[in-house]
Write an enzyme that holds these catalytic residues in place. Structure first.
Site, PDB file in Angstrom:
ATOM      1  N   TYR A  79      -5.791 -12.661  -2.634  1.00 33.30           N
ATOM      2  CA  TYR A  79      -5.090 -11.494  -3.210  1.00 33.30           C
ATOM      3  C   TYR A  79      -4.187 -10.891  -2.124  1.00 33.30           C
ATOM      4  O   TYR A  79      -4.276  -9.700  -1.821  1.00 33.30           O
ATOM      5  CB  TYR A  79      -6.067 -10.420  -3.710  1.00 33.30           C
ATOM      6  CG  TYR A  79      -7.145 -10.889  -4.639  1.00 33.30           C
ATOM      7  CD1 TYR A  79      -6.943 -10.879  -6.019  1.00 33.30           C
ATOM      8  CD2 TYR A  79      -8.369 -11.329  -4.157  1.00 33.30           C
ATOM      9  CE1 TYR A  79      -7.949 -11.295  -6.887  1.00 33.30           C
ATOM     10  CE2 TYR A  79      -9.377 -11.745  -5.013  1.00 33.30           C
ATOM     11  CZ  TYR A  79      -9.164 -11.719  -6.367  1.00 33.30           C
ATOM     12  OH  TYR A  79     -10.163 -12.119  -7.212  1.00 33.30           O
ATOM     13  N   GLU A  99      -1.910 -15.590  -3.643  1.00 36.11           N
ATOM     14  CA  GLU A  99      -1.422 -14.455  -4.430  1.00 36.11           C
ATOM     15  C   GLU A  99      -0.833 -14.991  -5.745  1.00 36.11           C
ATOM     16  O   GLU A  99      -0.232 -16.053  -5.775  1.00 36.11           O
ATOM     17  CB  GLU A  99      -0.359 -13.701  -3.609  1.00 36.11           C
ATOM     18  CG  GLU A  99       0.551 -12.785  -4.365  1.00 36.11           C
ATOM     19  CD  GLU A  99      -0.148 -11.614  -5.048  1.00 36.11           C
ATOM     20  OE1 GLU A  99      -1.040 -10.993  -4.447  1.00 36.11           O
ATOM     21  OE2 GLU A  99       0.211 -11.337  -6.213  1.00 36.11           O
ATOM     22  N   GLN A 155       0.838  -1.207   0.000  1.00 34.80           N
ATOM     23  CA  GLN A 155       0.000   0.000   0.000  1.00 34.80           C
ATOM     24  C   GLN A 155       0.870   1.254   0.000  1.00 34.80           C
ATOM     25  O   GLN A 155       1.858   1.309   0.726  1.00 34.80           O
ATOM     26  CB  GLN A 155      -0.898  -0.004   1.237  1.00 34.80           C
ATOM     27  CG  GLN A 155      -1.994  -1.056   1.191  1.00 34.80           C
ATOM     28  CD  GLN A 155      -3.126  -0.702   0.237  1.00 34.80           C
ATOM     29  OE1 GLN A 155      -3.045   0.251  -0.525  1.00 34.80           O
ATOM     30  NE2 GLN A 155      -4.172  -1.494   0.251  1.00 34.80           N
ATOM     31  N   ASP A 163      -8.972  -8.796  -1.203  1.00 35.88           N
ATOM     32  CA  ASP A 163      -8.459  -7.449  -1.483  1.00 35.88           C
ATOM     33  C   ASP A 163      -8.029  -7.403  -2.954  1.00 35.88           C
ATOM     34  O   ASP A 163      -6.851  -7.331  -3.257  1.00 35.88           O
ATOM     35  CB  ASP A 163      -7.268  -7.172  -0.547  1.00 35.88           C
ATOM     36  CG  ASP A 163      -6.732  -5.752  -0.701  1.00 35.88           C
ATOM     37  OD1 ASP A 163      -7.385  -4.943  -1.380  1.00 35.88           O
ATOM     38  OD2 ASP A 163      -5.658  -5.466  -0.144  1.00 35.88           O
ATOM     39  N   CYS A 193      -9.973  -0.918  -3.582  1.00 44.65           N
ATOM     40  CA  CYS A 193      -9.619   0.462  -3.919  1.00 44.65           C
ATOM     41  C   CYS A 193     -10.623   1.020  -4.917  1.00 44.65           C
ATOM     42  O   CYS A 193     -10.443   2.114  -5.430  1.00 44.65           O
ATOM     43  CB  CYS A 193      -8.196   0.534  -4.472  1.00 44.65           C
ATOM     44  SG  CYS A 193      -7.956  -0.524  -5.893  1.00 44.65           S
TER      45      CYS A 193
HETATM   46  N1  SAH Z   1      -3.684  -7.586   0.135  1.00 42.88           N
HETATM   47  C1  SAH Z   1      -2.440  -7.038  -0.317  1.00 42.88           C
HETATM   48  C2  SAH Z   1      -2.392  -6.774  -1.814  1.00 42.88           C
HETATM   49  C3  SAH Z   1      -3.596  -6.154  -2.437  1.00 42.88           C
HETATM   50  S1  SAH Z   1      -3.389  -5.617  -4.117  1.00 42.88           S
HETATM   51  C4  SAH Z   1      -2.085  -5.803   0.468  1.00 42.88           C
HETATM   52  O1  SAH Z   1      -2.927  -5.215   1.127  1.00 42.88           O
HETATM   53  O2  SAH Z   1      -0.933  -5.398   0.421  1.00 42.88           O
HETATM   54  C5  SAH Z   1      -4.042  -6.911  -5.041  1.00 42.88           C
HETATM   55  C6  SAH Z   1      -3.141  -8.109  -5.149  1.00 42.88           C
HETATM   56  O3  SAH Z   1      -3.816  -9.078  -5.935  1.00 42.88           O
HETATM   57  C7  SAH Z   1      -1.809  -7.851  -5.856  1.00 42.88           C
HETATM   58  O4  SAH Z   1      -0.769  -8.332  -5.043  1.00 42.88           O
HETATM   59  C8  SAH Z   1      -1.903  -8.672  -7.153  1.00 42.88           C
HETATM   60  O5  SAH Z   1      -0.677  -9.218  -7.558  1.00 42.88           O
HETATM   61  C9  SAH Z   1      -2.874  -9.751  -6.747  1.00 42.88           C
HETATM   62  N2  SAH Z   1      -3.641 -10.363  -7.834  1.00 42.88           N
HETATM   63  C10 SAH Z   1      -4.087  -9.786  -8.965  1.00 42.88           C
HETATM   64  N3  SAH Z   1      -4.808 -10.652  -9.689  1.00 42.88           N
HETATM   65  C11 SAH Z   1      -4.831 -11.816  -8.989  1.00 42.88           C
HETATM   66  C12 SAH Z   1      -5.431 -13.081  -9.222  1.00 42.88           C
HETATM   67  N4  SAH Z   1      -6.160 -13.323 -10.303  1.00 42.88           N
HETATM   68  N5  SAH Z   1      -5.265 -14.040  -8.303  1.00 42.88           N
HETATM   69  C13 SAH Z   1      -4.542 -13.806  -7.165  1.00 42.88           C
HETATM   70  N6  SAH Z   1      -3.948 -12.621  -6.893  1.00 42.88           N
HETATM   71  C14 SAH Z   1      -4.096 -11.636  -7.800  1.00 42.88           C
END
Ligand code: SAH
Length: 542
Positions: free
Chosen positions: A311, A332, A282, A380, A407
Site C-alpha cells: 500500500y 500500490e 499524507q 499502510d 489511520c
Molecule cells: N503508504 C502511503 C499510502 C498510504 S494510503 C503513504 O504513506 O503515503 C493507502 C494506499 O493504499 C493508497 O495509496 C491506496 O491507493 C492504496 N490501496 C488501497 N487499496 C489497495 C489494495 N487493495 N492494494 C494495494 N494498494 C491499495
C-alpha cells in the site's frame, strides 16, 4: 425513564470517538455534544432511545478546566473538527487512551503503553482539501458537507488549511458567479462544477488547483488560470478532473492539465515527492515525517534488508528508508501513484527500488510464491485494514519484522489479533497525531516474528536432511550471489523466476502482477538468462 424535553443535571465523565461528551443519569448514558470531561451541566433531553439518550446543554453550571473557547463559526456544522472546544492536551489524552484501549480490547495486545506524538502544528497543517460546490439561495456556495448530509456549509477559510486556500476559493467563487457557470446538482445530475480540490507542497510552496467538473471543459478556462495566478503565484498546476458519474466518489479518472505541471512536488523525510491529483499523500506533512521516522526506528534497518512496502502510494515510506536497505519493493493499486513512486525513485537517485502496480493481496501472494523473503514488511492500508489473504501472504514471506501503519487503530488492532494466529506478536506501538482537532489519529505498530531464530535454524536443518530435494532448494539469494560472483551480474528474483519457469521448475503461481494497467513485467535479458541458467546447473537444479 427519561422523557423528551426533561431537564436533568449531568456530569460529563467521558468522550466518545466522535467527540461527544457522555454522562450517566440514573444509570442511563446521556450523550451531549460540545462538552468536556468534568463539565457539570443542566441538560435538556432531546432524544430518548431504548438504552441511552441524547441531550443538549441548557446551562453550564461548572465548566471543565479542559474547555477552550471555540474559535470557528462552523464548528460542528461542517463535519470536520470534533475537539475545538477542548484543549489540545485533553484531545491528546483521549486519542492516546483510545489507541491503547483498541489494542488491548480488539487486538488482545497487552502493551504497557502506547505513547502519542502530538502534531507539530495544531492549525493550518492540512496540505489538501476537497470542497463541494453547491448553488444555495441563488449563490455559489463553497465549503464542506454538514455531518451525514450533502448540504454544503459555506466555509472557505477552514482553520486547518493554509491561508492561500481561502484566497483561491474566493477567486474561483467570484469567477463562477461572474461567468454564470452552472453548478452541479446531485438530484438532477445536471450542471458543471462539482468540487474544488486543492493541494499544497509545504516545503516547495507549490499549489495544485483542481476543479472537478461534470464535463470536459470549463468556459473561459484561460481567463480563470490567469486570475488564479494573479492571486496566488505559488500555483504550479491547474487541473480539470472529469467526473460525470452520479456517485459520492469525488474524483473521476480523467485529468487534463490547464496550466503548469500535472503534479506538484513536496519534500518528505528528505525525499522529493511528486504528487498527482489521484495519488495519496499524507495531509499533515510534518507529523507524517514523525510517523515515518518512528516506522523506520521500528524497522531497525541496517542496509542489508529486503523491504516490502505494501500500500505504498507515491512510495514515500519505502523511499524514505531506501538508503538503509538492500532492496525495496513497493506495491500500490493506483496506476498514477505507482508512476509517481517510480519517478520519485528516479528523481531521488534511488536505484534499489521497484514498484508493482497490483492489489496488495495478489502481490503479496505472488511475492511469497516467488520465494521473496523480505526481512521487513511495511503495511499502510486504508481505513478498513488488510484483507486476511494479505496477512497470510505476509506470514508466508516470513519477515522477521512487520511495521503496521494505520489511520484506524481499531482495524489495526483487529489485524494484530489475526497476525498473532500467524506467529507475529505486537511488540510496541506508537500513536502519532496527524489530524489535530478531528477525531482521527494515526498509529504505527511493530510486530515481531515469534522465535524467528528457532524457525530459521529448523528450516536450515530440514534443507540439509531433505537431500532428495536439496538441489531444488537453492534460494533466490544463493542464485543471486552465485551470478554476481561468477558473472558480475545483478539479477532480480523476477528474472530468476522467469528462467526457472522456462526450465520447467516450480516457482509456485505465476508472477501474477500484470493484471492492472501499467504493470509491464520486465523480461530477463539473454545475458542474464544465460548466467542464471549457469547457476541453476551449478546448484544441480537442471
Ligand atoms: N503508504 C502511503 C499510502 C498510504 S494510503 C503513504 O504513506 O503515503 C493507502 C494506499 O493504499 C493508497 O495509496 C491506496 O491507493 C492504496 N490501496 C488501497 N487499496 C489497495 C489494495 N487493495 N492494494 C494495494 N494498494 C491499495
Amino acid at each position: 425513564m427519561l422523557q423528551k424535553n426533561q431537564i436533568i443535571p449531568l456530569t460529563i465523565t467521558d468522550i466518545t470517538h466522535e467527540g461527544q461528551g457522555v454522562g450517566h443519569h440514573e444509570g442511563i448514558a446521556v450523550f451531549v455534544p460540545m462538552t468536556a470531561v468534568g463539565d457539570q451541566l443542566k441538560v435538556r433531553v432531546v432524544k430518548v432511545l431504548k438504552n441511552y439518550c441524547f441531550g443538549k446543554v441548557e446551562e453550564i453550571l461548572s465548566p471543565s478546566p479542559n474547555r477552550v473557547e471555540n474559535d470557528c463559526p462552523v464548528y460542528r456544522r461542517c463535519g470536520g473538527c470534533s475537539f475545538r472546544h477542548l484543549s489540545y492536551e485533553e484531545e491528546q489524552r483521549f486519542k492516546n487512551n483510545w489507541v491503547f484501549e483498541n489494542f488491548r480490547r480488539i487486538g488482545g495486545v497487552d502493551l504497557p503503553q502506547v505513547p502519542l506524538l502530538p502534531s507539530p502544528k495544531e492549525e493550518g497543517y492540512r496540505n489538501k482539501a476537497q470542497f463541494p460546490v453547491q448553488k444555495k439561495d441563488g449563490k455559489v456556495a463553497i465549503g464542506f458537507y454538514a455531518p451525514r448530509s450533502h448540504e454544503v456549509i459555506p466555509c472557505v477559510d477552514c482553520r486547518l488549511q493554509p491561508p492561500s486556500f481561502a484566497r483561491i476559493l474566493t477567486e474561483i467563487q467570484g469567477f463562477l458567479e461572474r461567468e454564470n457557470i452552472s453548478i452541479y446538482d446531485e438530484t438532477t445530475g445536471k450542471g458543471l462544477v462539482r468540487h474544488i480540490y486543492l493541494r499544497y507542497g509545504e516545503v516547495t510552496g507549490e499549489i495544485m488547483v483542481c476543479l472537478v467538473i461534470n464535463g470536459k471543459s470549463l468556459p473561459k478556462e484561460g481567463h480563470l488560470v490567469k486570475r488564479l495566478l494573479e492571486v496566488e503565484p505559488g500555483i504550479a498546476s491547474v487541473i480539470l478532473n472529469t467526473n460525470t458519474k452520479n456517485t459520492n466518489v469525488i474524483l473521476g479518472k480523467e485529468c487534463r492539465t490547464l496550466y503548469g505541471k500535472d503534479h506538484i512536488t513536496d519534500l518528505l523525510c528528505d525525499v522529493k515527492v511528486d504528487i498527482s491529483p489521484l495519488a495519496f499523500y499524507q495531509v499533515n506533512r510534518s507529523s507524517a515525517e514523525n510517523l515515518y521516522r518512528k516506522a523506520a526506528e521500528f524497522a531497525a534497518l541496517t542496509g542489508e534488508e529486503t523491504l516490502v512496502d505494501l500500500y505504498c502510494g507515491a512510495g514515500t515510506i519505502g523511499l524514505s528508508m531506501a538508503g538503509q536497505v538492500k532492496e525495496l519493493i513497493g506495491v500500490e493499486i493506483i496506476p498514477e501513484a505507482v508512476e509517481n513512486a517510480r519517478s520519485n525513485a528516479r528523481k531521488n537517485g534511488v536505484k534499489n527500488a521497484r514498484f508493482l502496480c497490483a492489489d496488495a493481496s495478489q502481490a503479496a501472494t505472488a511475492l511469497a510464491d516467488e520465494g521473496i523473503r523480505p526481512d521487513v514488511v511495511v503495511v499502510d492500508p486504508p481505513r478498513k485494514g488488510c484483507d486476511l489473504p494479505v496477512l497470510e501472504a505476509i506470514a508466508r514471506m516470513a519477515p522477521s519484522r512487520v511495521v503496521y501503519i494505520s489511520c484506524n487503530s481499531a482495524t489495526a488492532a483487529r489485524d494484530c489479533a489475526e497476525f498473532a494466529k500467524l506467529g507475529y506478536r505486537a511488540v510496541k506501538a506508537q500513536a502519532v497525531d496527524l489530524f489535530p482537532r478531528t477525531c482521527h489519529v494515526e498509529t504505527v505498530c511493530l510486530l515481531s516474528k515469534l522465535q524467528s531464530k528457532e524457525h530459521i535454524e529448523i528450516e536450515v536443518k530440514m534443507d540439509e536432511l531433505d537431500l532428495t530435494s536439496a538441489e531444488s532448494k537453492a534460494t533466490y539469494d544463493e542464485i543471486k550471489a552465485y551470478v554476481l560472483e561468477k558473472h558480475g551480474l545483478k539479477v532480480s528474483s523476477l528474472y530468476i523466476s522467469q528462467v526457472k519457469r522456462k526450465c520447467g521448475l516450480d516457482v509456485g503461481q505465476n508472477y501474477n502482477l500484470s493484471k492492472k494497467e501499467d504493470a509491464k513485467v520486465p523480461q530477463c535479458p539473454p545475458e542474464k538468462e544465460a548466467a542464471i541458467m549457469d547457476a541453476l546447473k551449478h546448484f544441480q537444479m537442471i
